[in-house]
Structure formats: structure tokens, C-alpha cells
Design an enzyme around this catalytic site. Structure first.
Site: not given
Ligand SMILES: C[S@@+](CC[C@H](N)C(=O)[O-])C[C@H]1O[C@@H](n2cnc3c(N)ncnc32)[C@H](O)[C@@H]1O
Length: 302
Positions: A65, A167
């Protein structure tokens, strides 16, 4: 963040010796090998800053990555790239780092049971709240918060809704604020919602849909790291915290779920992803059904 090995791409290349000069010039070549000390430092940093659970065994994944970032910036080693990330005051490099290590996958009306429950049960319970306050924590590119607003507005008797969408990634928040999506991504949305809540692009924008201003106005996007205190976000009738917790280790999940529970009004609901389990997490919420939890109702029985 624990990452699936299926997401590695071609990780076999990562153990070949580095050819930093070629990489620095943007030429094709094998990336440098990720040193154990570099991996350990990246893991520690990703865990401390973002709660990501990069366990040992994920070296190839992390290497694959981050190699893309090395190539993009022309660095000869992971150390150089990592120093750059930590020193970058703009926050842009940090966004690139977290985006490389996590997935932003999302979709409109993803896990539709939650949206059915929102319309059928939550609006019945809190229908008179003005406004209904909902938090889409880890909202990615916006499909989740916009699905929430559309679901509420589709019920004509429903009142105002106010959605906080947060986010960690500034990049996905920018896409979310723009609110423009290809028609193919809207397949799960009822047809009448498309004309009601979206503007269809014409000419050069053919095949694209833009969320209407009156829908977008119900959503406030904000950058927020879920492993820091979220108390400032306020209190909510519903919190969607889906498909992000699976990536955190248990202590981080524990802290987060407790915190989210305290931010629910009495009787408020927490939705988690269906592949996420709160088993082993000590919390005060009541299990309602898979992926739905509730804070105890107050004395008024709300
Ligand atoms: C797989 S997406 C989920 C999106 C949506 N909640 C859904 O279920 O479709 C995960 C998201 O978590 C965010 N993320 C990861 N670590 C995080 C953190 N420590 N605080 C806030 N957001 C975070 C990532 O940037 C990403 O956009």
C-alpha cells in the site's frame, strides 16, 4: 487498522531489493524492502494516531500500500516517506497515509436494514424531535449521510433532520461535500428519490447526479478522528458508526463504544456494520437486533 490480505494487490514484489533512484525519478522498478524497524514504527504511529490495528503479518500489505506513496512522492525508502508524513504541516501527506492504509468503500443505502429501521422505528420513536440529530461517523465519500437525509425526507410527515458527517480523511470529505455521483452508484436508491433529491447532469455532466442543495443543507461535514474525544460532536438520536470499528483493536473499540453510548440521548440508537460485533466489548447499550444497539430509555419512556 487490521487489513485483509485479499486487499494486498501484488505484494510479492515488495521483498525484492530496492531501486530507490529509479523510483525517485518516477521510473518503473521494484520498491525498496520495508525494514522491520520501519514497519514497527509505522504500526506504532498508525495505532497511536488513528487506532489502526496493523498486526504483525501485515508487513507485505503495508509495504504494498505504501509503496505507491513512495513512488508518487519519489522517495527512496519507507523512512524518508514516513518522516515526510510526520513533518508535513498541511495535513495532506497524513491524509494520503491514512487513505493508503484504510478502505473508503461505501455505497448508497448500504446495509439497507438500517435505513428501513430508521424510517419504520426511529422516526416513530423520535418523530417529534426537532431536529432529529443523526451522526454518520466515518462517513467516507458521503453516500451514508445523504442516504440518511433522503430516508428521513422521503417520509412526508417527518420533521427536520440534522446530520453530522465526519471522517478522518480530508480527501473523502472533499468528495462528500461536492456531492456528485455516477448514475451507476445510485442503483439502490428508489427511482423517485433520484428526481426528488438529485439533479441530473446534462451535457458534459451526463451520467452524473448532484445531490440537491436542500438535501446537502441538512448535512454538516467535519474532519474528526474517532480515537480522540468525540464529546464536542454533541448528543444524537442515532449514531451510524459502521465498517470502521472492525479495524480497531478491542481497547480502542471499547473506548469508542462507551463514548458513543454517552453521546446518545436516552432511547437513542447505535448502528454498527453487520460484520462488526460488539462481543467482548463492555458497554451499557441494549442489543436490539444484529448491528443495532440502544441506550436505555429515559424516565419518560422515549
Ligand atoms: C469502509 S469506510 C465506511 C464508510 C461508511 N461508514 C459505510 O459503512 O459505508 C471506513 C471509513 O473510516 C474512516 N476512518 C478510518 N479510521 C478513522 C478514524 N480513526 N477516525 C475517523 N474515521 C476513520 C476511513 O477514512 C473511511 O472513510
Amino acid at each position: 487498522m487490521a487489513l485483509a490480505n485479499s486487499e494486498t494487490g501484488d505484494a510479492r514484489a515488495v521483498r525484492r531489493p530496492g531501486r530507490g533512484a529509479a523510483a525517485a525519478e518516477g521510473l518503473a522498478g521494484a520498491p525498496p524492502a520495508l525494514q522491520p524497524s520501519e514497519f514497527a514504527e509505522i504500526c506504532r504511529f498508525a495505532h497511536e494516531r488513528f487506532g489502526l490495528d496493523l498486526k504483525s503479518g501485515k508487513e507485505e500489505l503495508v509495504s504494498a500500500r505504501l509503496s505507491k506513496k513512495l513512488r508518487q512522492h519519489g522517495f527512496r525508502s519507507f523512512r524518508q516517506y514516513f518522516d515526510f508524513v510526520r513533518a508535513d504541516a498541511s495535513g495532506e501527506a497524513m491524509t494520503g497515509f491514512i487513505d493508503a492504509l484504510t478502505t473508503n468503500h461505501t455505497s448508497f443505502l448500504r446495509e439497507p436494514v438500517h435505513f428501513d429501521f430508521l424510517r419504520q422505528t426511529v422516526l416513530g420513536t423520535f418523530g417529534r424531535a426537532r431536529p432529529l440529530r443523526i451522526w454518520s461517523a466515518a462517513c467516507s465519500t458521503g453516500e451514508e449521510p445523504y442516504s440518511i437525509v433522503c430516508s428521513v425526507l422521503a417520509r412526508s410527515e417527518a420533521g427536520a433532520v440534522s446530520v453530522l458527517a465526519t471522517d478522518i480523511s480530508a480527501r473523502v470529505l472533499e468528495i462528500a461535500r461536492r456531492g456528485v455521483y455516477p448514475a451507476s452508484s445510485l442503483a439502490a436508491m428508489p427511482r423517485d428519490w433520484l428526481s426528488r433529491f438529485f439533479q441530473r447532469g446534462r451535457g458534459a455532466s451526463e451520467g452524473l447526479y448532484r445531490i440537491k442543495a436542500e438535501v446537502a443543507a441538512q448535512v454538516e461535514f467535519r474532519r474528526l478522528n474517532l480515537i480522540e474525544s468525540t464529546a464536542r460532536a454533541g448528543a444524537f438520536h442515532v449514531i451510524f458508526c459502521r465498517n470502521v470499528m472492525i479495524y480497531f483493536d478491542k481497547p480502542t473499540q471499547q473506548r469508542l463504544v462507551r463514548q458513543l453510548g454517552e453521546q446518545l440521548v436516552p432511547g437513542g440508537y447505535l448502528f454498527v456494520g453487520h460484520s462488526e460485533s460488539l462481543a467482548g466489548v463492555d458497554h451499557a447499550l441494549t442489543y436490539v437486533r444484529p448491528a443495532i444497539y440502544r441506550r436505555a430509555a429515559g424516565e419518560h419512556g422515549r
